[in-house]
Every structure is written in structure tokens, then in C-alpha cells.
Design an enzyme around this catalytic site. Structure first.
Site, short mmCIF file in Angstrom:
data_model
loop_
_atom_site.label_atom_id
_atom_site.label_comp_id
_atom_site.label_asym_id
_atom_site.label_seq_id
_atom_site.Cartn_x
_atom_site.Cartn_y
_atom_site.Cartn_z
N ARG A 67 -1.01 -3.95 4.33
CA ARG A 67 -0.79 -2.81 5.22
C ARG A 67 0.65 -2.77 5.75
NH1 ARG A 67 -2.67 -1.52 11.07
NH2 ARG A 67 -2.78 0.76 11.04
N HIS A 71 3.25 0.39 5.74
CA HIS A 71 3.89 0.91 6.96
C HIS A 71 5.41 0.75 6.92
CE1 HIS A 71 0.17 1.21 9.80
NE2 HIS A 71 -0.09 1.65 8.58
N ASP A 72 5.90 -0.22 6.14
CA ASP A 72 7.34 -0.31 5.94
C ASP A 72 7.83 0.85 5.07
OD1 ASP A 72 9.96 -1.29 5.99
OD2 ASP A 72 9.64 -2.63 4.27
N VAL A 75 8.25 4.60 6.27
CA VAL A 75 9.19 4.91 7.35
C VAL A 75 10.62 4.66 6.85
CG1 VAL A 75 9.82 4.44 9.75
CG2 VAL A 75 7.42 4.26 9.01
N ASP A 79 12.42 -0.95 3.42
CA ASP A 79 13.70 -1.56 3.82
C ASP A 79 13.52 -2.64 4.88
OD1 ASP A 79 12.91 -0.08 5.99
OD2 ASP A 79 14.71 1.16 6.10
N SER A 81 12.22 -2.44 7.69
CA SER A 81 12.44 -1.97 9.07
C SER A 81 11.29 -2.36 10.00
CB SER A 81 12.66 -0.46 9.10
OG SER A 81 11.59 0.22 8.47
N ASN A 99 1.18 1.06 14.72
CA ASN A 99 1.40 -0.39 14.58
C ASN A 99 0.99 -1.21 15.80
OD1 ASN A 99 2.54 -0.02 12.03
ND2 ASN A 99 4.60 0.29 12.88
N HIS A 198 -8.26 0.08 1.39
CA HIS A 198 -9.29 -0.11 2.42
C HIS A 198 -10.54 -0.78 1.85
CE1 HIS A 198 -7.43 3.07 5.37
NE2 HIS A 198 -6.65 2.02 5.16
N THR A 199 -10.45 -1.34 0.68
CA THR A 199 -11.48 -2.24 0.16
C THR A 199 -11.40 -3.61 0.82
OG1 THR A 199 -12.31 -3.34 -1.84
CG2 THR A 199 -9.98 -2.90 -1.79
N ASP A 245 -14.47 -1.95 4.33
CA ASP A 245 -15.43 -1.90 3.21
C ASP A 245 -16.68 -2.66 3.64
OD1 ASP A 245 -16.98 -2.42 0.97
OD2 ASP A 245 -15.34 -3.24 -0.24
N THR A 248 -18.01 -5.43 0.60
CA THR A 248 -17.28 -6.67 0.25
C THR A 248 -15.89 -6.67 0.88
OG1 THR A 248 -16.57 -5.55 -1.78
CG2 THR A 248 -18.45 -7.06 -1.99
N ASP A 253 -11.86 -4.76 -4.67
CA ASP A 253 -12.69 -4.21 -5.75
C ASP A 253 -12.82 -2.70 -5.53
OD1 ASP A 253 -14.49 -3.88 -3.63
OD2 ASP A 253 -15.56 -5.74 -4.09
C1 HEM Z 1 -4.39 7.35 3.54
C2 HEM Z 1 -3.98 7.21 4.79
C3 HEM Z 1 -4.27 5.99 5.60
C4 HEM Z 1 -4.74 5.99 6.87
C5 HEM Z 1 -5.06 7.18 7.73
C6 HEM Z 1 -4.91 4.60 7.24
C7 HEM Z 1 -5.36 4.17 8.48
C8 HEM Z 1 -5.70 2.87 8.77
C9 HEM Z 1 -6.26 2.42 10.02
C10 HEM Z 1 -6.51 3.30 11.24
C11 HEM Z 1 -6.51 1.11 9.92
C12 HEM Z 1 -7.12 0.20 11.00
C13 HEM Z 1 -6.01 -0.35 11.85
C14 HEM Z 1 -6.52 -1.11 13.06
O1 HEM Z 1 -7.55 -0.74 13.63
O2 HEM Z 1 -5.89 -2.13 13.42
C15 HEM Z 1 -6.10 0.70 8.61
C16 HEM Z 1 -6.20 -0.58 8.12
C17 HEM Z 1 -5.72 -0.97 6.89
N1 HEM Z 1 -4.99 -0.19 6.01
FE1 HEM Z 1 -4.81 1.80 6.07
N2 HEM Z 1 -4.54 3.80 6.21
C18 HEM Z 1 -4.14 4.61 5.17
C19 HEM Z 1 -3.63 4.21 3.96
C20 HEM Z 1 -3.41 2.89 3.61
C21 HEM Z 1 -2.64 2.45 2.48
C22 HEM Z 1 -1.90 3.38 1.53
C23 HEM Z 1 -2.70 1.09 2.46
C24 HEM Z 1 -2.05 0.12 1.52
C25 HEM Z 1 -1.73 0.41 0.26
C26 HEM Z 1 -3.52 0.70 3.57
C27 HEM Z 1 -3.90 -0.59 3.86
C28 HEM Z 1 -4.69 -0.95 4.93
C29 HEM Z 1 -5.27 -2.27 5.08
C30 HEM Z 1 -5.22 -3.38 4.06
C31 HEM Z 1 -5.91 -2.29 6.32
C32 HEM Z 1 -6.61 -3.48 7.00
C33 HEM Z 1 -5.55 -4.25 7.78
C34 HEM Z 1 -6.05 -5.50 8.49
O3 HEM Z 1 -7.21 -5.89 8.39
O4 HEM Z 1 -5.21 -6.10 9.22
N3 HEM Z 1 -3.91 1.80 4.26
N4 HEM Z 1 -5.59 1.78 7.95
#
Ligand code: HEM
Ligand SMILES: *[C@@H]1O[C@H](CO)[C@@H](O)[C@H](O)[C@H]1NC(C)=O
Length: 325
Positions: A67, A71-72, A75, A79, A81, A99, A198-199, A245, A248, A253
Site C-alpha cells: 500500500r 500511495h507513493d 502523489v 519518488d 515522497s 495516510n 485488497h486480497t 479479503d 484468505t 490470491d
Molecule cells: C482503488 C482504489 C483504492 C481505494 C479506495 C483504497 C482504499 C483503501 C483503504 C480505505 C484501506 C484501509 C486503510 C486503513 O483502514 O488503514 C486500504 C488498505 C489497503 N490497500 Fe487500498 N485502496 C485502493 C487501491 C489500492 C491499490 C491500487 C493498492 C496496491 C496496489 C492497495 C493496497 C492496499 C493494501 C495492501 C491495503 C491493506 C494495508 C494494511 O493492511 O496495512 N489499495 N485501501
């Protein structure tokens, strides 16, 4: 005469194609997979072993690092940032709304950086370490592998305002998701594939509360289960975590897509991808064909990694990731 015209027409077509080739926001950067092969030959193994051990002690760390990379990159490009810490005289991205109380894994990246600095001082950027660590995180949780392009340099600045406006919130509609990815040169298909991240990982109650109490396109038993640890009232249990997810959460997956098809997306934005709109068919495809998800995900990760990198003499190679030199 006729052959001159043919040559002229051919040249016009050639230059038109050349210009069109560069006409998008994903800058054709000079990133390569072998950028450090002589200057820091052990960088890949150093990052990999650090990520493996971090994920072994806490599986979620792999999700958190993946993640951070997203987020890098969203924005002002990939880089580094997001890694810059706030100080009394510097406001960076870590306290931007997407963040704050949520982005994590900074210590892991900082520790990898210091190990890499010992072997090759002043050579490898923090932006590249994050890109490599994101790939290694996916692999460590059972996901696909790919060759990471490197050669990025680190920003001397960060933008809290750009973090707030460019990273899509979980309240986003499908059209908002499509346009925020399109703004950085990523297609709708890239957006759906990348959402498959989000898997793995967890989300806090504050990010999915309205969905589990107020939405109708949600599996009733799933909503009830989530309500047990996410109270209705704002301010109580805001930080309580639930897996993105449900099936799992520590395996990379395609279950995320299967969940969407049974209305078990945790975030509003997740379920938007399968809610009767244009992306339903992509979700259905990934849910039945894990290999197509894996290949689209890896291609989209490489594309995301190409967003506006600093190269050549732009930016710097930070000594520590949390602060500029
Ligand atoms: C499509 C738009 C997206 C939205 C609206 C979104 C939003 C979010 C939100 C709200 C969370 C929970 C954060 C928290 O409660 O601390 C999250 C977690 C996460 N996001 Fe996304 N996300 C998106 C796309 C992505 C992308 C493109 C990736 C990576 C390629 C990603 C990877 C992750 C991961 C791995 C988590 C879990 C992080 C953890 O457990 O620390 N997300 N996301
Ligand atoms: C559900 O929607 C109502 C009406 O818009 C709103 O007042 C309430 O705060 C929402 N509840 C949650 C938990 O989001």
C-alpha cells in the site's frame, strides 16, 4: 516524384506514431531492471531477505508495504515522497487523510535502507527500495513475481495537498475510481487489477462503517459479522480492524474478486467494481481465472511504477528515507 511522396508520407506517419507513443501520463522513463547490477549487485537479495523476515513475523506487513508503494506513486510519481517524515518545519504526506493512522511499514523500509547503505552508500534510492519491497511483499504472501524496473531518484519535496486529492477515498464511486486512475495514465482494467491488492491486509472500521450499516448491496451475514467489531456510532471502535479479503487475508490470491461476486466487498469502493457497472465482466473474469488476474496485476504494477519517476540528475539519493539530504 511518386516515390518522394511515399517517403514523405511514411515520415509523417512515423513521427505521428512517435508522438502518440509519448502522449500519455505514464512517462516513458529510463527505468531498467539492471540499473544497480554493477553499482549495488546485492540490493535485490538484501531487500528480499528483509521483507521475508518482516512478513514472517507479521503477515500484514506485506500488505502495508504494498500500500505504501501505491500511495507513493499516486502523489507526484514514485519518488519516495511518502517516506519523508513531518518535522516542525516540514509538512509531508504521512498525515494526509489517506495516510494518517493508517499508512504503516516505514520502519521496515528505513531498516532496509540502512542495510543497503552499508553495502553501497549513496547508490540506491528509497523510491526504488519501496518498489522492490512491494514486489517482494506480494511474492512473500504467495502472489506472482515480476522484474522490478529501477533507477528512480528520491524527491526533495512532498505534498500533503496532492496526497489528499490524488489518492482515492473508500467512498469513491466507480466513475471516481476510473478517473483517479486515469489521471495517472492507468486504465480501468489496470484499476480493477490493482484493486486486487485488497486480497491482503486490513482496514479500520472508520473506512467501512457506512457500508456495513447503510448499504443494500452487501451480503447480510457478512454485514452482521463485521458489525460485531465495528460499532455504529462514530468515535467508538474507529480503529478496529477487519480483513479486506474475508476468505484468505494473508494470501495473495483471487479470492477478493470471488468475494465481490457474493457482495462481500469490505469497502464501498471495493463493491463498486461489481455493482452492475462496466467493470463487472473484469471482476467475473479474474474470479474464475487467477492466471489472468496475476498477469494483469503484474503488468499494472510495472505501469504504476513508471508514473513520473525522477531520473538522471533530478532529485537525490537520500541517505535516510525519512529525511532529505
Ligand atoms: C482503488 C482504489 C483504492 C481505494 C479506495 C483504497 C482504499 C483503501 C483503504 C480505505 C484501506 C484501509 C486503510 C486503513 O483502514 O488503514 C486500504 C488498505 C489497503 N490497500 Fe487500498 N485502496 C485502493 C487501491 C489500492 C491499490 C491500487 C493498492 C496496491 C496496489 C492497495 C493496497 C492496499 C493494501 C495492501 C491495503 C491493506 C494495508 C494494511 O493492511 O496495512 N489499495 N485501501
Ligand atoms: C446511515 O445513513 C444515515 C442517513 O443518511 C446517516 O444519518 C447515518 O449516519 C448513516 N450511518 C452510518 C453508520 O453510516
Amino acid at each position: 516524384m511518386a516515390s518522394n511522396q511515399v517517403i514523405a508520407a511514411t515520415l509523417v506517419i512515423f513521427f505521428t506514431l512517435l508522438l502518440q507513443g509519448n502522449n500519455n501520463n505514464v512517462v516513458e522513463a529510463q527505468l531498467t531492471t539492471n540499473f544497480y547490477s554493477t553499482s549495488c549487485p546485492n540490493v535485490l537479495s538484501t531487500v528480499q531477505s528483509a521483507v521475508r523476515s518482516a512478513v514472517k513475523s507479521e503477515a500484514r506487513m506485506g500488505a502495508s508495504i504494498l500500500r505504501l508503494f501505491f500511495h507513493d506513486c499516486f502523489v507526484n510519481g514514485c519518488d519516495g515522497s511518502i517516506l519523508l517524515d513531518d518535522t516542525s518545519s516540514f509538512t509531508g504526506e504521512q498525515n494526509a487523510a489517506p495516510n494518517r493512522n493508517s499508512a504503516r511499514g516505514f520502519n521496515v523500509i528505513d531498516n532496509i535502507k540502512s542495510a543497503v547503505e552499508k553495502a553501497c552508500p549513496g547508490v540506491v534510492s528509497c523510491a526504488d527500495i519501496l518498489a522492490i519491497a512491494a514486489r517482494d511483499s506480494v511474492v512473500a504472501l504467495g502472489g506472482p513475481n515480476w522484474n522490478v524496473k529501477v533507477g528512480r531518484r528520491d524527491a526533495r519535496t512532498a505534498s500533503q495537498a496532492a496526497a489528499n486529492s490524488n489518492i482515492p477515498p473508500p467512498t469513491s464511486s466507480l466513475s471516481q475510481l476510473i478517473s483517479s486512475f486515469s489521471a495517472v495514465g492507468l486504465s480501468t482494467r489496470d484499476m480493477v487489477a490493482l484493486s486486487g491488492a485488497h486480497t491482503i491486509g486490513q482496514a479500520a472500521c472508520r473506512t467501512f462503517r457506512p457500508r456495513i450499516y447503510n448499504e443494500t448491496n452487501i451480503n447480510a451475514a457478512f454485514a452482521t459479522t463485521r458489525q460485531r467489531t465495528c460499532p455504529r456510532a462514530t468515535g467508538s471502535g474507529d480503529g478496529n480492524l477487519a480483513p479486506l479479503d474475508v476468505a484468505t487475508p494473508a494470501s495473495f490470491d483471487n479470492n477478493y474478486f470471488k468475494n465481490l461476486m457474493t457482495q462481500k466487498g469490505l469497502l464501498h469502493s471495493d463493491q463498486e467494481l461489481f455493482n452492475g457497472g462496466s467493470t463487472d465482466s473484469i471482476v467475473r473474469g479474474y474470479s474464475t481465472n487467477p492466471r489472468s488476474f496475476n498477469s494483469d496485476f503484474t503488468a499494472a504494477m510495472i505501469k504504476m511504477g513508471d508514473i513520473s519517476p525522477l531520473t538522471g540528475s533530478s532529485g537525490e539519493i537520500r541517505k535516510v528515507c525519512g529525511t532529505t539530504n
